[in-house]
Write a protein that holds these residues in place. Structure first.
Motif, PDB file in Angstrom:
ATOM      1  N   ILE A  71       0.840  -1.207   0.000  1.00 22.27           N
ATOM      2  CA  ILE A  71       0.000   0.000   0.000  1.00 22.27           C
ATOM      3  C   ILE A  71       0.871   1.252   0.000  1.00 22.27           C
ATOM      4  O   ILE A  71       0.611   2.216  -0.734  1.00 22.27           O
ATOM      5  N   TYR A  72       1.897   1.212   0.838  1.00 23.44           N
ATOM      6  CA  TYR A  72       2.822   2.350   0.896  1.00 23.44           C
ATOM      7  C   TYR A  72       3.478   2.595  -0.460  1.00 23.44           C
ATOM      8  O   TYR A  72       3.587   3.745  -0.922  1.00 23.44           O
ATOM      9  N   ALA A  73       3.902   1.522  -1.132  1.00 23.13           N
ATOM     10  CA  ALA A  73       4.555   1.656  -2.439  1.00 23.13           C
ATOM     11  C   ALA A  73       3.616   2.251  -3.465  1.00 23.13           C
ATOM     12  O   ALA A  73       4.007   3.106  -4.273  1.00 23.13           O
ATOM     13  N   VAL A  74       2.343   1.822  -3.449  1.00 24.62           N
ATOM     14  CA  VAL A  74       1.362   2.353  -4.401  1.00 24.62           C
ATOM     15  C   VAL A  74       1.148   3.843  -4.165  1.00 24.62           C
ATOM     16  O   VAL A  74       1.139   4.651  -5.107  1.00 24.62           O
ATOM     17  N   VAL A  75       0.983   4.207  -2.893  1.00 28.23           N
ATOM     18  CA  VAL A  75       0.745   5.624  -2.565  1.00 28.23           C
ATOM     19  C   VAL A  75       1.950   6.480  -2.902  1.00 28.23           C
ATOM     20  O   VAL A  75       1.841   7.539  -3.535  1.00 28.23           O
ATOM     21  N   TYR A  76       3.122   6.025  -2.493  1.00 29.03           N
ATOM     22  CA  TYR A  76       4.338   6.835  -2.616  1.00 29.03           C
ATOM     23  C   TYR A  76       4.903   6.856  -4.036  1.00 29.03           C
ATOM     24  O   TYR A  76       5.393   7.890  -4.503  1.00 29.03           O
TER      25      TYR A  76
END
Length: 219
Positions: free
Chosen positions: A29-34
């Motif tokens: 999720i963090y990778a998608v957002v960032y």
């Protein structure tokens, strides 16, 4: 009873699987957002330190891009809070994974007679009982029992391994039981000599099987 054990085992399996999945989920999720949402919204990437440790007004000044519709300061705060939550969740999930691995209970062999540190505890008990008969036993008996206790102190947990390892452990368990059962006979002067030989021979058998167990666990 078996059904309850199966259900308990299934629950533990699911909990262990969840422990491994949590860090992956948070990081994904963090990778998608960032890496996807932010660059798409602002037309440029930004180091994580800037997102976490700068106020939204400063971020807006860095991210000025006429070709993109910038979000408001309030929404930037929302994104920052989301990043904090994701980062905290990721770190917490790693701690939870480590705790799960550290506290994972070993799966004992179904034919195991002694488990964990039980052999050492049994040897410790036998040694104390031998001490109680201090004036009735020879030094050779005391030394043999003490050696078994010291060897078992340094052994890995019992009950884990293949059939060949468990066979050695079962033989050790039988020897410990034989020694324990023969201790009362040390008080009888008629049977004391024979009993001492039985104890010494069983101690030797234990040491032999401990060496075999060590070799078989290396395979």
């Amino acid at each position: 009873m078996n059904r309850k054990k199966a259900e308990s085992k299934r629950k533990k399996f699911h909990l262990n699987r969840i422990a491994f999945l949590f860090p992956i989920i948070f990081y994904a999720i963090y990778a998608v957002v960032y890496l996807i949402i932010f660059p798409d919204a602002y037309g440029t990437g930004l180091h994580l330190n800037n997102w976490l440790f700068n106020n939204p007004e400063h971020l807006l000044s860095i991210l000025q891009n006429p070709g993109k519709v910038l979000l408001s300061t309030g929404k930037l705060w929302a994104w920052k809070i989301l990043l904090y939550i994701l980062w905290t969740g990721f770190i917490a999930s790693l701690f939870y994974l480590g705790w799960t691995i550290q506290n994972k209970k070993p799966e004992y062999h179904p034919q195991a007679v002694l488990r964990g540190r039980e052999p050492y505890q049994k040897a410790l008990q036998i040694n104390e009982e031998i001490k109680a008969h201090e004036y009735n036993v020879t030094r050779e008996v005391k030394t043999a029992v003490r050696n078994v206790m010291e060897y078992l102190r340094n052994e890995s947990d019992f009950g884990i391994g293949d059939n060949s390892v468990i066979a050695c452990e079962r033989e050790i368990a039988n020897c410990l039981k034989t020694i324990e059962n023969n201790i009362p006979a040390l008080c009888n002067t008629k049977t004391m000599g024979k009993t001492e030989k039985i104890i010494i021979e069983n101690c030797k058998t234990i040491l032999i099987n401990l060496k075999l167990r060590t070799e078989r666990k290396k395979r």
